[in-house]
Write a protein that holds these residues in place. Structure first.
Motif, PDB file in Angstrom:
ATOM      1  N   ARG A  55       0.829  -1.211   0.000  1.00 53.31           N
ATOM      2  CA  ARG A  55       0.000   0.000   0.000  1.00 53.31           C
ATOM      3  C   ARG A  55       0.864   1.263   0.000  1.00 53.31           C
ATOM      4  O   ARG A  55       0.569   2.234  -0.677  1.00 53.31           O
ATOM      5  CB  ARG A  55      -0.909   0.019   1.233  1.00 53.31           C
ATOM      6  CG  ARG A  55      -1.915  -1.118   1.307  1.00 53.31           C
ATOM      7  CD  ARG A  55      -2.950  -0.992   0.234  1.00 53.31           C
ATOM      8  NE  ARG A  55      -3.965  -2.026   0.383  1.00 53.31           N
ATOM      9  CZ  ARG A  55      -4.692  -2.490  -0.612  1.00 53.31           C
ATOM     10  NH1 ARG A  55      -4.503  -2.033  -1.837  1.00 53.31           N
ATOM     11  NH2 ARG A  55      -5.599  -3.416  -0.407  1.00 53.31           N
ATOM     12  N   GLU A  56       1.936   1.232   0.800  1.00 49.23           N
ATOM     13  CA  GLU A  56       2.817   2.391   0.842  1.00 49.23           C
ATOM     14  C   GLU A  56       3.476   2.623  -0.510  1.00 49.23           C
ATOM     15  O   GLU A  56       3.627   3.774  -0.945  1.00 49.23           O
ATOM     16  CB  GLU A  56       3.874   2.218   1.934  1.00 49.23           C
ATOM     17  CG  GLU A  56       3.318   2.324   3.339  1.00 49.23           C
ATOM     18  CD  GLU A  56       4.400   2.240   4.399  1.00 49.23           C
ATOM     19  OE1 GLU A  56       4.057   2.222   5.583  1.00 49.23           O
ATOM     20  OE2 GLU A  56       5.595   2.208   4.015  1.00 49.23           O
ATOM     21  N   ALA A  57       3.874   1.539  -1.178  1.00 47.69           N
ATOM     22  CA  ALA A  57       4.464   1.679  -2.512  1.00 47.69           C
ATOM     23  C   ALA A  57       3.457   2.278  -3.478  1.00 47.69           C
ATOM     24  O   ALA A  57       3.797   3.124  -4.320  1.00 47.69           O
ATOM     25  CB  ALA A  57       4.938   0.317  -3.016  1.00 47.69           C
ATOM     26  N   MET A  58       2.202   1.862  -3.358  1.00 52.72           N
ATOM     27  CA  MET A  58       1.159   2.424  -4.213  1.00 52.72           C
ATOM     28  C   MET A  58       0.923   3.897  -3.889  1.00 52.72           C
ATOM     29  O   MET A  58       0.689   4.722  -4.783  1.00 52.72           O
ATOM     30  CB  MET A  58      -0.133   1.617  -4.054  1.00 52.72           C
ATOM     31  CG  MET A  58      -0.014   0.174  -4.546  1.00 52.72           C
ATOM     32  SD  MET A  58      -1.438  -0.863  -4.139  1.00 52.72           S
ATOM     33  CE  MET A  58      -2.685  -0.110  -5.205  1.00 52.72           C
ATOM     34  N   ASP A  59       0.995   4.231  -2.564  1.00 51.83           N
ATOM     35  CA  ASP A  59       0.836   5.622  -2.170  1.00 51.83           C
ATOM     36  C   ASP A  59       1.947   6.494  -2.736  1.00 51.83           C
ATOM     37  O   ASP A  59       1.729   7.642  -3.138  1.00 51.83           O
ATOM     38  CB  ASP A  59       0.814   5.749  -0.645  1.00 51.83           C
ATOM     39  CG  ASP A  59      -0.487   5.261  -0.038  1.00 51.83           C
ATOM     40  OD1 ASP A  59      -0.502   5.020   1.190  1.00 51.83           O
ATOM     41  OD2 ASP A  59      -1.476   5.136  -0.789  1.00 51.83           O
TER      42      ASP A  59
END
Length: 300
Positions: A79-83
């Motif tokens: 999720r952080e990578a997507m953010d």
């Protein structure tokens, strides 16, 4: 093992978090059937059962517990990578999730949330109201909205205005018929709208004056768990009600209700929007924080 869709992993974590397929389906805004099929598909691919299911309950198997413990942080990294990727966008878009208690949501809905939506048409807001405190990170929210004294110490908080106050009110007709309480103890001789807390207990009305604090376990013929319902009961002459001032401000101004025991309701902590520190917030997240800071400055 085949590569799994993130939606299936989200389904597993949601069921583990909510303890039921129905609750997880509501949390993910999908049908119970679709969620159950996604979980069953992943279990078939893994070749192991992740949940014990009965007609009354759902619980993790030993394999399921180990799977959730490993997948949850890994999914957070994804999720952080997507953010990080989405933070590069110029135009705010996507969904922001906010958890608030109902009175706070009513206070900021029009001047803050709806204004934000008008200014950023590609953003969606999911505003969830509930009386209990939640872990906004664990429950998948971007922001929380509570009184400043309830904000966890590890969160970043934005004050949203001056301190609030409680207000005890009743209609002029009720007070003419039954008299006006002058001190908190007088409430024991009055009909009051009882407040039921999320844990099922009744709220004891809190008062303070000149260093003296008093808690009154009021009595009355009706118990309610939502301020808008309690307001209706008060306006129908059922009895006295105990509110956050903003919920009855217009009623007081229009003299539909009369405020009593005002000297016993000192200022409370102001509202705050809070959120965890993020290294790479999305454009929508940053835009909402900026608008909230401006909103808070104008209200102070």
């Amino acid at each position: 093992m085949n590569r799994h869709n993130l939606v299936e992993l989200d389904c597993i974590l949601a069921v583990a978090r909510c303890g039921s397929f129905r609750g997880a389906a509501l949390d993910l805004d999908m049908s119970t059937t679709a969620l159950s099929n996604a979980v069953a598909k992943l279990e078939r691919q893994l070749g192991v059962r992740l949940f014990n299911r009965t007609t009354r309950s759902v619980s993790l198997t030993q394999a399921g517990r180990g799977f959730v413990e490993q997948v949850s942080p890994a999914l957070q990294d994804i999720r952080e990578a997507m953010d990080i990727a989405s933070s590069q966008q110029v135009t705010p878009s996507g969904t922001l999730r906010i958890n608030a208690f109902a009175t706070a949501a009513r206070e900021v809905l029009a001047p803050l949330v709806l204004r934000f939506l008008r200014e950023h048409p590609q953003v969606h807001v999911d505003l969830v109201t509930e009386g209990r405190m939640v872990d906004i990170v664990a429950d998948g929210f971007d922001f929380g909205l509570r009184n400043a004294n309830l904000v966890p110490s590890d969160m970043i908080a934005i004050p949203l205005g001056p301190p609030q106050r409680h207000a005890v009110v009743a209609t002029p007709g009720y007070l003419r018929a039954y008299g006006t309480p002058l001190v908190p103890a007088d409430l024991l001789g009055h009909a009051c709208i009882r407040v039921r807390l999320p844990n099922g207990s009744f709220y004891r009305w809190h008062f303070e004056s000149q260093g003296e604090t008093v808690q009154i376990d009021v009595t009355g013929r009706i118990a309610l768990d939502e301020a808008s319902l309690a307001r209706i009961a008060v306006l129908e002459d059922v009895g006295l009600g105990f509110f956050i001032e903003s919920d009855v401000r217009e009623d007081i101004a229009e003299q539909r209700v009369i405020r009593v025991l005002e000297d016993w309701t000192p200022p409370l902590a102001p509202l705050s929007l809070y959120y965890p520190n993020r290294r790479n917030p999305s454009a929508a997240f940053k835009a909402f924080v900026d608008l909230t800071r401006d909103f808070g400055r104008r209200r102070r």
